[in-house]
Design a protein around this motif. Structure first.
Motif, PDB file in Angstrom:
ATOM      1  N   THR A  39       0.848  -1.195   0.000  1.00 50.11           N
ATOM      2  CA  THR A  39       0.000   0.000   0.000  1.00 50.11           C
ATOM      3  C   THR A  39       0.881   1.242   0.000  1.00 50.11           C
ATOM      4  O   THR A  39       1.996   1.233   0.523  1.00 50.11           O
ATOM      5  N   LYS A  40       0.332   2.300  -0.571  1.00 48.11           N
ATOM      6  CA  LYS A  40       1.100   3.545  -0.623  1.00 48.11           C
ATOM      7  C   LYS A  40       1.268   4.163   0.759  1.00 48.11           C
ATOM      8  O   LYS A  40       2.258   4.827   1.024  1.00 48.11           O
ATOM      9  N   ASP A  41       0.312   3.907   1.670  1.00 50.65           N
ATOM     10  CA  ASP A  41       0.437   4.441   3.026  1.00 50.65           C
ATOM     11  C   ASP A  41       1.585   3.771   3.779  1.00 50.65           C
ATOM     12  O   ASP A  41       2.349   4.439   4.478  1.00 50.65           O
ATOM     13  N   LEU A  54       4.193   2.413   2.411  1.00 50.55           N
ATOM     14  CA  LEU A  54       5.419   2.878   1.773  1.00 50.55           C
ATOM     15  C   LEU A  54       5.786   4.284   2.259  1.00 50.55           C
ATOM     16  O   LEU A  54       6.951   4.569   2.537  1.00 50.55           O
ATOM     17  N   LEU A  55       4.785   5.140   2.403  1.00 53.11           N
ATOM     18  CA  LEU A  55       5.014   6.495   2.902  1.00 53.11           C
ATOM     19  C   LEU A  55       5.602   6.465   4.313  1.00 53.11           C
ATOM     20  O   LEU A  55       6.591   7.146   4.595  1.00 53.11           O
ATOM     21  N   TRP A  80       9.142   7.835  -6.240  1.00 54.53           N
ATOM     22  CA  TRP A  80       8.445   6.562  -6.061  1.00 54.53           C
ATOM     23  C   TRP A  80       7.046   6.789  -5.474  1.00 54.53           C
ATOM     24  O   TRP A  80       6.066   6.208  -5.937  1.00 54.53           O
ATOM     25  N   LEU A  81       6.963   7.630  -4.468  1.00 52.11           N
ATOM     26  CA  LEU A  81       5.654   7.911  -3.869  1.00 52.11           C
ATOM     27  C   LEU A  81       4.739   8.657  -4.843  1.00 52.11           C
ATOM     28  O   LEU A  81       3.533   8.382  -4.891  1.00 52.11           O
ATOM     29  N   GLN A  85       3.329   6.085  -7.070  1.00 51.14           N
ATOM     30  CA  GLN A  85       2.336   5.260  -6.381  1.00 51.14           C
ATOM     31  C   GLN A  85       1.021   6.016  -6.183  1.00 51.14           C
ATOM     32  O   GLN A  85      -0.043   5.418  -6.219  1.00 51.14           O
ATOM     33  N   TRP A  86       1.105   7.324  -5.958  1.00 48.87           N
ATOM     34  CA  TRP A  86      -0.110   8.106  -5.739  1.00 48.87           C
ATOM     35  C   TRP A  86      -0.890   8.321  -7.035  1.00 48.87           C
ATOM     36  O   TRP A  86      -2.111   8.303  -7.044  1.00 48.87           O
ATOM     37  N   PRO A 103      -1.296   3.880  -9.070  1.00 43.83           N
ATOM     38  CA  PRO A 103      -1.129   2.742  -8.172  1.00 43.83           C
ATOM     39  C   PRO A 103      -1.169   1.413  -8.938  1.00 43.83           C
ATOM     40  O   PRO A 103      -1.976   1.221  -9.834  1.00 43.83           O
TER      41      PRO A 103
END
Length: 159
Positions: A34-36, A38-39, A99-100, A103-104, A107
């Motif tokens: 998940t992007k969260d 990863l963040l 990268w983020l 992903q945002w 996705p």
């Protein structure tokens, strides 16, 4: 090389913990789905990277050379470590941002060439960062950097 006080031993242990945390974050950064997650992972990795560089700078600032205004000797001795640390920090932050952003906005898509390139650069710089950071942490704990001795005048005459 013998450390002169337990203070430097504790500082080195803290620096190695920060470096080890960065290594662990590099290893597990491929697993979050998940992007969260990863963040959060990237925030902690960048935080430990900033803390490790801050700890290294604090050890430089506490040396006799720095306090006596002989910064050029420190810069000469630790120029490679500083350059590698700065390059690795820049590559890490840039990789995390790109990268983020991917992903945002996209996705689940395949990585763009920019992400792959930055990933390779950051991963290729990481062993150099670990080597130079560890070497600088051990070298700056040398008691000669904390005493007013003839070694310092010899270093100034070399330049």
């Amino acid at each position: 090389m013998k450390l002169s006080t337990p203070k430097y031993t504790i500082c080195i242990i803290i620096q190695f913990i920060f470096m080890f945390c960065d290594l662990i974050f590099n290893c597990v950064s491929l697993f979050p789905r998940t992007k969260d997650a990863l963040l959060v992972l990237f925030i902690f990795q960048d935080l430990f990277l900033v803390l490790s560089i801050t700890a290294m700078l604090m050890t430089f600032f506490s040396t006799y050379l720095f306090q006596a205004g002989l910064v050029e000797v420190l810069v000469r001795k630790f120029r490679a470590a500083g350059a590698v640390c700065a390059a690795y920090a820049a590559a890490s932050v840039l990789l995390h941002a790109v990268w983020l952003q991917q992903q945002w906005h996209e996705p689940g898509s395949a990585s763009r060439p920019a992400v792959i390139f930055l990933f390779l650069v950051q991963r290729c710089l990481s062993p150099w960062y670990y080597f130079f950071y560890k070497r600088a942490a051990l070298r700056v704990s040398d008691p000669r950097f904390y005493e007013d001795i003839e070694w310092i005048s010899h270093q100034l005459q070399q330049h």
